[in-house]
Design an enzyme around this catalytic site. Structure first.
Site, PDB file in Angstrom:
ATOM      1  N   TYR A  91       0.932  -1.124   0.057  1.00 13.32           N
ATOM      2  CA  TYR A  91       0.038  -0.151   0.024  1.00 13.32           C
ATOM      3  C   TYR A  91       0.943   1.277   0.102  1.00 13.32           C
ATOM      4  O   TYR A  91       0.735   2.091  -0.822  1.00 13.32           O
ATOM      5  CB  TYR A  91      -0.896   0.148   1.192  1.00 13.32           C
ATOM      6  N   ASP A  92       1.820   1.334   0.847  1.00  7.50           N
ATOM      7  CA  ASP A  92       2.644   2.273   1.084  1.00  7.50           C
ATOM      8  C   ASP A  92       3.386   2.938  -0.237  1.00  7.50           C
ATOM      9  O   ASP A  92       3.375   3.963  -0.866  1.00  7.50           O
ATOM     10  CB  ASP A  92       3.891   2.257   2.053  1.00  7.50           C
ATOM     11  N   LYS A 112       1.404   4.154  -3.164  1.00  7.36           N
ATOM     12  CA  LYS A 112       0.711   5.454  -3.013  1.00  7.36           C
ATOM     13  C   LYS A 112       1.894   6.327  -3.316  1.00  7.36           C
ATOM     14  O   LYS A 112       1.635   7.330  -3.698  1.00  7.36           O
ATOM     15  CB  LYS A 112      -0.017   5.677  -1.605  1.00  7.36           C
ATOM     16  N   VAL A 136      -9.446  -0.092  13.239  1.00 10.25           N
ATOM     17  CA  VAL A 136      -9.754  -0.107  14.635  1.00 10.25           C
ATOM     18  C   VAL A 136     -11.348   0.538  14.843  1.00 10.25           C
ATOM     19  O   VAL A 136     -11.945   0.082  15.840  1.00 10.25           O
ATOM     20  CB  VAL A 136      -8.706   0.726  15.370  1.00 10.25           C
ATOM     21  N   VAL A 137     -11.568   1.524  14.008  1.00 10.98           N
ATOM     22  CA  VAL A 137     -13.025   2.096  14.433  1.00 10.98           C
ATOM     23  C   VAL A 137     -14.052   0.865  14.244  1.00 10.98           C
ATOM     24  O   VAL A 137     -14.868   0.623  15.188  1.00 10.98           O
ATOM     25  CB  VAL A 137     -13.229   3.367  13.636  1.00 10.98           C
ATOM     26  N   GLN A 156       0.405   2.826  20.869  1.00 10.13           N
ATOM     27  CA  GLN A 156       0.148   3.592  19.668  1.00 10.13           C
ATOM     28  C   GLN A 156      -0.676   4.581  19.506  1.00 10.13           C
ATOM     29  O   GLN A 156      -1.799   4.415  19.877  1.00 10.13           O
ATOM     30  CB  GLN A 156       0.232   2.498  18.330  1.00 10.13           C
TER      31      GLN A 156
HETATM   32  N1  UDP Z   1      -6.070  -2.060  15.892  1.00  2.00           N
HETATM   33  C1  UDP Z   1      -6.329  -2.462  17.312  1.00  2.00           C
HETATM   34  N2  UDP Z   1      -7.369  -3.297  17.377  1.00  2.00           N
HETATM   35  C2  UDP Z   1      -7.986  -3.417  16.403  1.00  2.00           C
HETATM   36  C3  UDP Z   1      -7.713  -3.089  15.078  1.00  2.00           C
HETATM   37  C4  UDP Z   1      -6.700  -2.021  14.967  1.00  2.00           C
HETATM   38  O1  UDP Z   1      -5.702  -2.086  18.342  1.00  2.00           O
HETATM   39  O2  UDP Z   1      -9.072  -4.633  16.409  1.00  2.00           O
HETATM   40  C5  UDP Z   1      -4.812  -1.115  16.065  1.00  2.00           C
HETATM   41  C6  UDP Z   1      -3.824  -1.013  14.896  1.00  2.00           C
HETATM   42  O3  UDP Z   1      -2.682  -2.349  15.643  1.00  2.00           O
HETATM   43  C7  UDP Z   1      -3.132   0.059  14.656  1.00  2.00           C
HETATM   44  C8  UDP Z   1      -4.530   1.115  15.206  1.00  2.00           C
HETATM   45  O4  UDP Z   1      -5.420   0.297  15.923  1.00  2.00           O
HETATM   46  O5  UDP Z   1      -2.241   0.406  15.622  1.00  2.00           O
HETATM   47  C9  UDP Z   1      -5.115   1.511  13.738  1.00  2.00           C
HETATM   48  O6  UDP Z   1      -5.256   0.512  12.975  1.00  2.00           O
HETATM   49  P1  UDP Z   1      -6.131   0.522  11.742  1.00  2.00           P
HETATM   50  O7  UDP Z   1      -6.251  -0.713  11.061  1.00  2.00           O
HETATM   51  O8  UDP Z   1      -7.422   1.381  11.957  1.00  2.00           O
HETATM   52  O9  UDP Z   1      -5.339   1.723  10.521  1.00  2.00           O
HETATM   53  P2  UDP Z   1      -4.022   2.171  10.488  1.00  2.00           P
HETATM   54  O10 UDP Z   1      -3.941   3.384  11.196  1.00  2.00           O
HETATM   55  O11 UDP Z   1      -2.997   1.282  11.148  1.00  2.00           O
HETATM   56  O12 UDP Z   1      -3.772   2.260   8.980  1.00  2.00           O
END
Ligand code: UDP
Length: 311
Positions: free
Chosen positions: A145-146, A149, A187-188, A209
């Site tokens: 992905y990185d 882009k 994560v959301v 993080q």
């Molecule tokens: N993450 C988490 N639990 C989850 C999914 C994601 O703790 O169920 C963490 C993930 O390891 C990252 C952050 O949440 O540090 C954001 O992850 P996301 O997949 O939303 O996107 P990113 O910002 O990494 O592209």
């Protein structure tokens, strides 16, 4: 304007379709629907100013008639999605961007590429300004992905310099809101989905993080302003409201009344997962007069309501 939006059935693409239609423009949406969902644009069926073409933009793009703008938003965009589709991710960033640029050139249209905070990789500079070159592992799991882009940005600047094409680059930071896919792994949706099912929230690593979560309407406003500007260099669009992932999980449990708590899943954290992320948005403020308006406290409730509907 007559506008082509690639990735139109995706989370951001569909909100952009709505915005351009609301502004009185004509929109052609394009998507191969591998990670998007046609339900996101179902409400546009029958709208005389909207049409949809199911097509993979990594193959030659044909659009009949004039175009004033091409917005290239097609790409898998969540870590789970691009891990599942690494080759399509590289192709849509490289070949898809080339096709979309070629189309814009042929139609004498403006071109806007959806880039990402991922081009900064696991950043060694904080917050991240557009002048930071990034810290990317080319062969790591997020590399597809990185680098796609990063290449897309380079190709866009080459078209700008070589052909004088009017190009724009938006570097999008974490964005959330209605129409995110519940199972996209981010994560959301992950945590809100878990909370609504009364399950413990999965925090990867130790949760220290950080991310800065921007509501989708702010992103759409930034993209709209950038397209209409004459600024060809990259512009960060994201919120500066930064928090740890652990704190975000606590907020989700507080908001939903979930009593199941939080569990740490050390092993689920993908290699190269950025430890901190927050945009420096000085440029967006100076060039576009743009600032994020929606706080997490304001943006989360409608997002939770959306997930409650689809769950
Ligand atoms: N993450 C988490 N639990 C989850 C999914 C994601 O703790 O169920 C963490 C993930 O390891 C990252 C952050 O949440 O540090 C954001 O992850 P996301 O997949 O939303 O996107 P990113 O910002 O990494 O592209």
């Amino acid at each position: 304007m007559r506008v082509l939006i690639t990735g139109a059935a995706g989370f951001l693409g569909s909100h952009l379709c709505d915005r351009f239609l609301n502004e009185g423009h004509t929109v052609i949406g394009m998507d191969n629907v591998i990670t998007g969902n046609q339900r996101n644009i179902a409400h546009l069926a029958g709208n005389a100013n909207f049409s949809f073409i199911r097509h993979d933009v990594s193959n030659y793009i044909f659009v009949k008639g004039p175009l004033d703008a091409v917005l290239h938003f097609a790409s898998p965009a969540s870590p789970i999605d691009y891990l599942k589709f690494p080759i399509q991710t590289l192709k849509v960033g490289a070949l898809g961007t080339h096709n979309a640029l070629g189309l814009a050139l042929a139609k004498e249209a403006r071109f806007l590429i959806a880039s990402t905070s991922e081009i900064y990789g696991d950043p060694l500079v904080h917050p991240q300004a557009e002048t930071y070159f990034g810290n990317v592992d080319t062969i790591g799991p997020r590399g597809c992905y990185d680098e796609a882009k990063r290449f897309a940005e380079s190709l866009t600047m080459a078209y700008h310099r070589e052909h004088g094409l009017a190009t724009r680059i938006v570097r999008i930071f974490n964005t959330y809101g209605p129409r995110m896919r519940l199972d996209d792994g981010r994560v959301v949706p992950n945590l809100v989905g878990q909370a609504l099912r009364g399950e413990p929230l999965t925090v990867y690593g130790d949760g220290s993080q950080t991310r800065s979560f921007q509501y989708v309407s702010d992103l759409v406003e930034g993209v709209y302003r950038l397209l209409l500007s004459d600024f060809a260099e990259p512009v960060n669009i994201g919120t500066t409201e930064e928090m740890t992932v652990l704190r975000f999980a606590e907020i989700v449990n507080e908001l939903t009344g979930n009593k199941a708590g939080i569990i740490m899943k050390e092993s689920e954290r993908i290699k190269g997962d950025p430890q901190m992320r927050r945009p420096d948005t000085t440029r967006a403020k100076e060039i576009l007069g743009w600032q994020p308006k929606v706080t997490l406290a304001e943006g989360l409730p409608p997002t939770v309501a959306y997930f409650r509907d689809v769950i």
